[in-house]
Design a protein around this motif. Structure first.
Motif, PDB file in Angstrom:
ATOM      1  N   ARG A 123       0.834  -1.214   0.000  1.00  0.00           N
ATOM      2  CA  ARG A 123       0.000   0.000   0.000  1.00  0.00           C
ATOM      3  C   ARG A 123       0.860   1.252   0.000  1.00  0.00           C
ATOM      4  N   ALA A 124       1.912   1.250   0.812  1.00  0.00           N
ATOM      5  CA  ALA A 124       2.796   2.417   0.890  1.00  0.00           C
ATOM      6  C   ALA A 124       3.496   2.666  -0.448  1.00  0.00           C
ATOM      7  N   LEU A 125       3.958   1.612  -1.095  1.00  0.00           N
ATOM      8  CA  LEU A 125       4.612   1.759  -2.397  1.00  0.00           C
ATOM      9  C   LEU A 125       3.632   2.262  -3.456  1.00  0.00           C
ATOM     10  N   GLN A 126       2.435   1.725  -3.444  1.00  0.00           N
ATOM     11  CA  GLN A 126       1.438   2.146  -4.424  1.00  0.00           C
ATOM     12  C   GLN A 126       1.093   3.626  -4.255  1.00  0.00           C
ATOM     13  N   GLU A 127       1.021   4.100  -3.012  1.00  0.00           N
ATOM     14  CA  GLU A 127       0.688   5.499  -2.745  1.00  0.00           C
ATOM     15  C   GLU A 127       1.807   6.449  -3.156  1.00  0.00           C
ATOM     16  N   ARG A 128       3.050   5.981  -3.112  1.00  0.00           N
ATOM     17  CA  ARG A 128       4.189   6.882  -3.312  1.00  0.00           C
ATOM     18  C   ARG A 128       4.958   6.676  -4.619  1.00  0.00           C
ATOM     19  N   CYS A 129       4.728   5.561  -5.303  1.00  0.00           N
ATOM     20  CA  CYS A 129       5.559   5.229  -6.465  1.00  0.00           C
ATOM     21  C   CYS A 129       4.719   5.037  -7.722  1.00  0.00           C
ATOM     22  N   THR A 130       5.353   5.322  -8.847  1.00  0.00           N
ATOM     23  CA  THR A 130       4.753   4.996 -10.140  1.00  0.00           C
ATOM     24  C   THR A 130       5.040   3.524 -10.429  1.00  0.00           C
ATOM     25  N   GLU A 131       4.403   2.982 -11.471  1.00  0.00           N
ATOM     26  CA  GLU A 131       4.680   1.600 -11.879  1.00  0.00           C
ATOM     27  C   GLU A 131       6.149   1.441 -12.256  1.00  0.00           C
ATOM     28  N   GLU A 132       6.691   2.407 -12.946  1.00  0.00           N
ATOM     29  CA  GLU A 132       8.101   2.341 -13.350  1.00  0.00           C
ATOM     30  C   GLU A 132       9.017   2.323 -12.127  1.00  0.00           C
ATOM     31  N   GLN A 133       8.697   3.122 -11.116  1.00  0.00           N
ATOM     32  CA  GLN A 133       9.503   3.125  -9.895  1.00  0.00           C
ATOM     33  C   GLN A 133       9.403   1.781  -9.171  1.00  0.00           C
ATOM     34  N   CYS A 134       8.224   1.190  -9.174  1.00  0.00           N
ATOM     35  CA  CYS A 134       8.075  -0.134  -8.546  1.00  0.00           C
ATOM     36  C   CYS A 134       8.927  -1.170  -9.275  1.00  0.00           C
ATOM     37  N   ARG A 135       8.950  -1.121 -10.600  1.00  0.00           N
ATOM     38  CA  ARG A 135       9.788  -2.056 -11.365  1.00  0.00           C
ATOM     39  C   ARG A 135      11.273  -1.822 -11.058  1.00  0.00           C
ATOM     40  N   THR A 136      11.658  -0.567 -10.886  1.00  0.00           N
ATOM     41  CA  THR A 136      13.045  -0.248 -10.535  1.00  0.00           C
ATOM     42  C   THR A 136      13.398  -0.848  -9.172  1.00  0.00           C
ATOM     43  N   ILE A 137      12.472  -0.765  -8.235  1.00  0.00           N
ATOM     44  CA  ILE A 137      12.690  -1.343  -6.904  1.00  0.00           C
ATOM     45  C   ILE A 137      12.853  -2.859  -7.020  1.00  0.00           C
ATOM     46  N   ILE A 138      12.025  -3.480  -7.845  1.00  0.00           N
ATOM     47  CA  ILE A 138      12.126  -4.933  -8.044  1.00  0.00           C
ATOM     48  C   ILE A 138      13.503  -5.297  -8.578  1.00  0.00           C
ATOM     49  N   GLU A 139      13.978  -4.556  -9.556  1.00  0.00           N
ATOM     50  CA  GLU A 139      15.301  -4.810 -10.123  1.00  0.00           C
ATOM     51  C   GLU A 139      16.405  -4.586  -9.089  1.00  0.00           C
ATOM     52  N   ALA A 140      16.280  -3.521  -8.325  1.00  0.00           N
ATOM     53  CA  ALA A 140      17.286  -3.226  -7.294  1.00  0.00           C
ATOM     54  C   ALA A 140      17.317  -4.316  -6.231  1.00  0.00           C
ATOM     55  N   MET A 141      16.147  -4.833  -5.847  1.00  0.00           N
ATOM     56  CA  MET A 141      16.104  -5.892  -4.846  1.00  0.00           C
ATOM     57  C   MET A 141      16.756  -7.163  -5.360  1.00  0.00           C
ATOM     58  N   ALA A 142      16.569  -7.455  -6.642  1.00  0.00           N
ATOM     59  CA  ALA A 142      17.228  -8.632  -7.228  1.00  0.00           C
ATOM     60  C   ALA A 142      18.745  -8.483  -7.162  1.00  0.00           C
ATOM     61  N   LEU A 143      19.247  -7.291  -7.455  1.00  0.00           N
ATOM     62  CA  LEU A 143      20.695  -7.043  -7.374  1.00  0.00           C
ATOM     63  C   LEU A 143      21.195  -7.166  -5.944  1.00  0.00           C
ATOM     64  N   LEU A 144      20.460  -6.579  -4.997  1.00  0.00           N
ATOM     65  CA  LEU A 144      20.877  -6.668  -3.596  1.00  0.00           C
ATOM     66  C   LEU A 144      20.827  -8.104  -3.093  1.00  0.00           C
ATOM     67  N   ASP A 145      19.862  -8.885  -3.560  1.00  0.00           N
ATOM     68  CA  ASP A 145      19.799 -10.287  -3.166  1.00  0.00           C
ATOM     69  C   ASP A 145      21.025 -11.034  -3.686  1.00  0.00           C
ATOM     70  N   GLU A 146      21.449 -10.736  -4.900  1.00  0.00           N
ATOM     71  CA  GLU A 146      22.683 -11.352  -5.431  1.00  0.00           C
ATOM     72  C   GLU A 146      23.879 -11.005  -4.540  1.00  0.00           C
ATOM     73  N   VAL A 147      23.966  -9.753  -4.126  1.00  0.00           N
ATOM     74  CA  VAL A 147      25.064  -9.325  -3.255  1.00  0.00           C
ATOM     75  C   VAL A 147      24.997 -10.087  -1.920  1.00  0.00           C
ATOM     76  N   ALA A 148      23.794 -10.186  -1.370  1.00  0.00           N
ATOM     77  CA  ALA A 148      23.627 -10.857  -0.088  1.00  0.00           C
ATOM     78  C   ALA A 148      23.962 -12.342  -0.159  1.00  0.00           C
ATOM     79  N   GLN A 149      23.741 -12.953  -1.303  1.00  0.00           N
ATOM     80  CA  GLN A 149      23.999 -14.375  -1.468  1.00  0.00           C
ATOM     81  C   GLN A 149      25.455 -14.704  -1.766  1.00  0.00           C
ATOM     82  N   SER A 150      26.250 -13.662  -2.087  1.00  0.00           N
ATOM     83  CA  SER A 150      27.649 -13.934  -2.462  1.00  0.00           C
ATOM     84  C   SER A 150      28.549 -14.079  -1.267  1.00  0.00           C
TER      85      SER A 150
END
Length: 150
Positions: A123-150
């Motif tokens: 809900r907080a993301l939907q109120e504050r972010c555009t769809e494009e920003q949400c996709r950017t967050i998804i991509e950033a989380m995937a990168l951070l997960d790779e870092v965390a797994q290394s």
């Protein structure tokens, strides 16, 4: 440039590291505010999440995956077992080993805690972010997960 044991670190990597640290800390505190009195420690929640995602595991496998000492993993598992959230069963492939598995209560708890926090964050993301920003967050989380797994 900052020097580390592995060589120079770019200013943008230093800035990103600092920003991620601050944001994750704030987000963690905010999500913790949504916790119930009987909430789990971060380590216990992480073990439940791992069992939910990857299935049964031995205590040594959980210790390695969570990057904690075997003694710490044993304490985490014991607390979860005492709460009725996990149980130990003989490994069908090696009777000498015990596998830690989620109980029905553990699965229900995992899903309930995750759902409440995820709903708030969605809900907080939907109120504050555009769809494009949400996709950017998804991509950033995937990168951070790779870092965390290394």
């Amino acid at each position: 440039m900052i020097e580390s044991r592995r060589g120079a670190v770019s200013p943008s990597a230093v800035r990103a590291a600092g920003d991620v640290w601050v944001v994750v800390s704030r987000l963690r505190r905010r999500l913790k505010e949504l916790a119930t009195e009987e909430d789990l420690t971060p380590a216990q929640a992480s073990v439940l999440a791992r069992l939910d995602k990857h299935g049964p595991a031995s205590a040594s496998e959980l210790a390695a995956a969570e990057r904690v000492r075997p003694q710490s993993a044993a304490k985490i598992i014991a607390a979860l077992e005492q709460a009725g959230l996990v149980e130990r069963r003989p490994d069908p492939e090696d009777g000498r080993r015990q596998l830690v598995t989620l109980t029905r209560l553990g699965l229900k708890r995992r899903q309930g805690d995750r759902r409440a926090r995820q709903e708030w964050l969605a809900r907080a993301l939907q109120e504050r972010c555009t769809e494009e920003q949400c996709r950017t967050i998804i991509e950033a989380m995937a990168l951070l997960d790779e870092v965390a797994q290394s």
